[in-house]
Scaffold this motif. Structure first.
Motif, PDB file in Angstrom:
ATOM      1  N   LEU A 130       0.988  -1.224  -0.120  1.00 26.29           N
ATOM      2  CA  LEU A 130       0.027   0.037   0.156  1.00 26.29           C
ATOM      3  C   LEU A 130       0.869   1.317  -0.201  1.00 26.29           C
ATOM      4  O   LEU A 130       0.573   2.191  -0.602  1.00 26.29           O
ATOM      5  N   ARG A 131       1.958   1.170   0.759  1.00 27.40           N
ATOM      6  CA  ARG A 131       2.771   2.480   0.792  1.00 27.40           C
ATOM      7  C   ARG A 131       3.466   2.795  -0.664  1.00 27.40           C
ATOM      8  O   ARG A 131       3.230   3.834  -0.981  1.00 27.40           O
ATOM      9  N   LYS A 132       3.678   1.609  -1.306  1.00 30.83           N
ATOM     10  CA  LYS A 132       4.360   1.734  -2.685  1.00 30.83           C
ATOM     11  C   LYS A 132       3.122   2.482  -3.540  1.00 30.83           C
ATOM     12  O   LYS A 132       3.479   3.225  -4.537  1.00 30.83           O
ATOM     13  N   ASP A 133       1.938   1.950  -3.371  1.00 29.06           N
ATOM     14  CA  ASP A 133       0.759   2.218  -4.344  1.00 29.06           C
ATOM     15  C   ASP A 133       0.409   3.752  -4.326  1.00 29.06           C
ATOM     16  O   ASP A 133       0.253   4.458  -4.858  1.00 29.06           O
ATOM     17  N   ILE A 134       0.538   4.205  -2.880  1.00 34.23           N
ATOM     18  CA  ILE A 134       0.430   5.447  -2.536  1.00 34.23           C
ATOM     19  C   ILE A 134       1.464   6.315  -2.978  1.00 34.23           C
ATOM     20  O   ILE A 134       0.808   7.477  -3.667  1.00 34.23           O
ATOM     21  N   ILE A 135       2.437   6.016  -2.854  1.00 30.46           N
ATOM     22  CA  ILE A 135       3.526   6.737  -3.395  1.00 30.46           C
ATOM     23  C   ILE A 135       3.537   6.897  -4.906  1.00 30.46           C
ATOM     24  O   ILE A 135       3.625   7.955  -5.621  1.00 30.46           O
ATOM     25  N   ASN A 136       3.035   5.932  -5.634  1.00 31.38           N
ATOM     26  CA  ASN A 136       2.956   5.959  -6.988  1.00 31.38           C
ATOM     27  C   ASN A 136       1.593   6.948  -7.655  1.00 31.38           C
ATOM     28  O   ASN A 136       1.843   7.704  -8.448  1.00 31.38           O
ATOM     29  N   TYR A 137       0.604   6.854  -6.627  1.00 31.42           N
ATOM     30  CA  TYR A 137      -0.578   7.700  -6.865  1.00 31.42           C
ATOM     31  C   TYR A 137      -0.008   9.131  -6.781  1.00 31.42           C
ATOM     32  O   TYR A 137      -0.440  10.087  -7.539  1.00 31.42           O
TER      33      TYR A 137
ATOM     34  N   LEU B 294       1.768  14.872  -6.263  1.00 31.40           N
ATOM     35  CA  LEU B 294       1.937  15.492  -4.938  1.00 31.40           C
ATOM     36  C   LEU B 294       3.104  15.325  -4.350  1.00 31.40           C
ATOM     37  O   LEU B 294       3.315  15.181  -2.912  1.00 31.40           O
ATOM     38  N   THR B 295       4.152  14.843  -5.195  1.00 31.07           N
ATOM     39  CA  THR B 295       5.378  14.669  -4.519  1.00 31.07           C
ATOM     40  C   THR B 295       6.438  15.409  -5.353  1.00 31.07           C
ATOM     41  O   THR B 295       6.265  15.762  -6.395  1.00 31.07           O
ATOM     42  N   PRO B 296       7.786  16.068  -4.732  1.00 31.34           N
ATOM     43  CA  PRO B 296       8.397  16.762  -5.608  1.00 31.34           C
ATOM     44  C   PRO B 296       8.978  16.195  -7.239  1.00 31.34           C
ATOM     45  O   PRO B 296       8.828  16.722  -7.936  1.00 31.34           O
ATOM     46  N   ALA B 297       9.046  14.930  -7.136  1.00 31.11           N
ATOM     47  CA  ALA B 297       9.314  14.266  -8.476  1.00 31.11           C
ATOM     48  C   ALA B 297       7.952  14.289  -9.241  1.00 31.11           C
ATOM     49  O   ALA B 297       8.235  14.405 -10.496  1.00 31.11           O
ATOM     50  N   GLY B 298       7.030  14.184  -8.836  1.00 30.34           N
ATOM     51  CA  GLY B 298       5.564  14.191  -9.540  1.00 30.34           C
ATOM     52  C   GLY B 298       5.456  15.569 -10.151  1.00 30.34           C
ATOM     53  O   GLY B 298       5.019  15.597 -11.319  1.00 30.34           O
ATOM     54  N   ILE B 299       5.691  16.464  -9.181  1.00 35.28           N
ATOM     55  CA  ILE B 299       5.242  18.024  -9.792  1.00 35.28           C
ATOM     56  C   ILE B 299       6.296  18.257 -10.857  1.00 35.28           C
ATOM     57  O   ILE B 299       6.137  19.063 -11.832  1.00 35.28           O
ATOM     58  N   LYS B 300       7.526  17.871 -10.483  1.00 32.48           N
ATOM     59  CA  LYS B 300       8.548  18.368 -11.599  1.00 32.48           C
ATOM     60  C   LYS B 300       8.126  17.701 -12.966  1.00 32.48           C
ATOM     61  O   LYS B 300       8.266  18.214 -13.961  1.00 32.48           O
ATOM     62  N   LYS B 301       7.646  16.267 -12.699  1.00 32.21           N
ATOM     63  CA  LYS B 301       7.377  15.426 -14.144  1.00 32.21           C
ATOM     64  C   LYS B 301       6.130  16.240 -14.842  1.00 32.21           C
ATOM     65  O   LYS B 301       6.318  16.462 -16.035  1.00 32.21           O
ATOM     66  N   ILE B 302       5.421  16.684 -14.186  1.00 30.16           N
ATOM     67  CA  ILE B 302       4.084  17.338 -14.553  1.00 30.16           C
ATOM     68  C   ILE B 302       4.415  18.628 -14.995  1.00 30.16           C
ATOM     69  O   ILE B 302       4.320  19.031 -16.337  1.00 30.16           O
ATOM     70  N   ASN B 303       5.205  19.573 -14.440  1.00 31.51           N
ATOM     71  CA  ASN B 303       5.737  20.680 -14.825  1.00 31.51           C
ATOM     72  C   ASN B 303       6.602  20.673 -16.108  1.00 31.51           C
ATOM     73  O   ASN B 303       6.494  21.244 -17.164  1.00 31.51           O
ATOM     74  N   ASP B 304       7.354  19.646 -16.255  1.00 30.80           N
ATOM     75  CA  ASP B 304       8.194  19.400 -17.454  1.00 30.80           C
ATOM     76  C   ASP B 304       7.431  19.148 -18.591  1.00 30.80           C
ATOM     77  O   ASP B 304       7.645  19.479 -19.725  1.00 30.80           O
ATOM     78  N   GLU B 305       6.448  18.277 -18.469  1.00 35.16           N
ATOM     79  CA  GLU B 305       5.504  17.946 -19.339  1.00 35.16           C
ATOM     80  C   GLU B 305       4.833  19.038 -20.181  1.00 35.16           C
ATOM     81  O   GLU B 305       4.584  19.211 -21.201  1.00 35.16           O
ATOM     82  N   MET B 306       4.381  19.748 -19.055  1.00 34.99           N
ATOM     83  CA  MET B 306       3.598  21.068 -19.537  1.00 34.99           C
ATOM     84  C   MET B 306       4.376  22.312 -20.320  1.00 34.99           C
ATOM     85  O   MET B 306       4.022  22.675 -21.275  1.00 34.99           O
ATOM     86  N   ARG B 307       5.730  22.373 -19.987  1.00 36.39           N
ATOM     87  CA  ARG B 307       6.540  22.964 -20.730  1.00 36.39           C
ATOM     88  C   ARG B 307       6.897  22.596 -21.952  1.00 36.39           C
ATOM     89  O   ARG B 307       7.026  23.138 -22.910  1.00 36.39           O
ATOM     90  N   ALA B 308       7.007  20.962 -22.159  1.00 31.63           N
ATOM     91  CA  ALA B 308       7.345  20.587 -23.513  1.00 31.63           C
ATOM     92  C   ALA B 308       6.179  20.606 -24.583  1.00 31.63           C
ATOM     93  O   ALA B 308       6.397  21.107 -25.518  1.00 31.63           O
ATOM     94  N   LYS B 309       5.091  20.797 -23.824  1.00 32.87           N
ATOM     95  CA  LYS B 309       3.781  21.091 -24.674  1.00 32.87           C
ATOM     96  C   LYS B 309       3.628  22.514 -25.014  1.00 32.87           C
ATOM     97  O   LYS B 309       3.006  22.598 -26.259  1.00 32.87           O
ATOM     98  N   THR B 310       4.171  23.287 -24.224  1.00 29.27           N
ATOM     99  CA  THR B 310       4.042  24.714 -24.704  1.00 29.27           C
ATOM    100  C   THR B 310       5.105  25.241 -25.646  1.00 29.27           C
ATOM    101  O   THR B 310       4.960  26.222 -26.131  1.00 29.27           O
ATOM    102  N   LYS B 311       6.347  24.555 -25.553  1.00 28.92           N
ATOM    103  CA  LYS B 311       7.439  25.041 -26.113  1.00 28.92           C
ATOM    104  C   LYS B 311       7.086  24.648 -27.752  1.00 28.92           C
ATOM    105  O   LYS B 311       6.886  23.748 -28.123  1.00 28.92           O
ATOM    106  N   VAL B 312       7.613  25.799 -28.536  1.00 28.58           N
ATOM    107  CA  VAL B 312       7.468  25.955 -29.681  1.00 28.58           C
ATOM    108  C   VAL B 312       8.708  25.217 -30.454  1.00 28.58           C
ATOM    109  O   VAL B 312       9.910  26.133 -30.133  1.00 28.58           O
ATOM    110  N   SER B 313       8.917  24.440 -31.293  1.00 28.25           N
ATOM    111  CA  SER B 313       9.984  24.043 -31.914  1.00 28.25           C
ATOM    112  C   SER B 313      10.559  24.956 -32.973  1.00 28.25           C
ATOM    113  O   SER B 313       9.790  25.758 -33.508  1.00 28.25           O
ATOM    114  N   LYS B 314      11.802  24.982 -33.327  1.00 29.71           N
ATOM    115  CA  LYS B 314      12.403  25.719 -34.195  1.00 29.71           C
ATOM    116  C   LYS B 314      11.641  25.462 -35.869  1.00 29.71           C
ATOM    117  O   LYS B 314      11.424  26.519 -36.301  1.00 29.71           O
ATOM    118  N   LEU B 315      11.594  24.285 -36.016  1.00 29.14           N
ATOM    119  CA  LEU B 315      10.771  23.815 -37.268  1.00 29.14           C
ATOM    120  C   LEU B 315       9.377  24.637 -37.179  1.00 29.14           C
ATOM    121  O   LEU B 315       9.026  25.244 -38.470  1.00 29.14           O
TER     122      LEU B 315
END
Length: 113
Positions: free
Chosen positions: A71-78, A84-105
């Motif tokens: 259950l502890r592993k499942d909770i951390i995964n959720y 809701l964890t530093p790693a989780g928020i970083k991943k979400i923020n990185d994904e959001m930046r990647a979606k909004t970033k315009v490529s040179k092409l």
């Protein structure tokens, strides 16, 4: 669920589409809390003696403790999924930046169009 939604809103990661995951997370936490209460009532036993088919007796983790570990592993995964964890928020923020970033092409194609 309410507290999780509030936490996610504070982090600006909440979306109504996450409600089913939030519900599963909340249920998992409730089960975990019930298991922890039982664990404390049982004297915090982590291991028990077990005699196998061959007659050898060994220490093994109790079923309750194994459940708590899972259950502890499942909770951390959720929490990671929901940001809701530093790693989780970083991943979400990185994904959001990647979606909004315009490529040179894309920039070049915009200039041509």
């Amino acid at each position: 669920m309410k507290k999780t939604k509030e936490n996610m809103q504070a982090l600006q990661t909440y979306r109504p589409q996450f409600d089913s995951v939030i519900e599963a997370y909340a249920q998992t936490k409730q089960i975990y809390q019930a298991c922890m209460r039982q664990f404390y009532q049982d004297g915090c036993k982590v291991t028990e003696l077990y005699t196998n088919k061959a007659g050898a007796t060994n220490d093994r983790k109790t079923a309750l403790y194994l459940t708590i570990e899972t259950l502890r592993k499942d909770i951390i995964n959720y929490e990671n999924i929901l940001g809701l964890t530093p790693a989780g928020i970083k991943k979400i923020n990185d994904e959001m930046r990647a979606k909004t970033k315009v490529s040179k092409l894309d920039l070049m194609l915009e200039k041509l169009g």
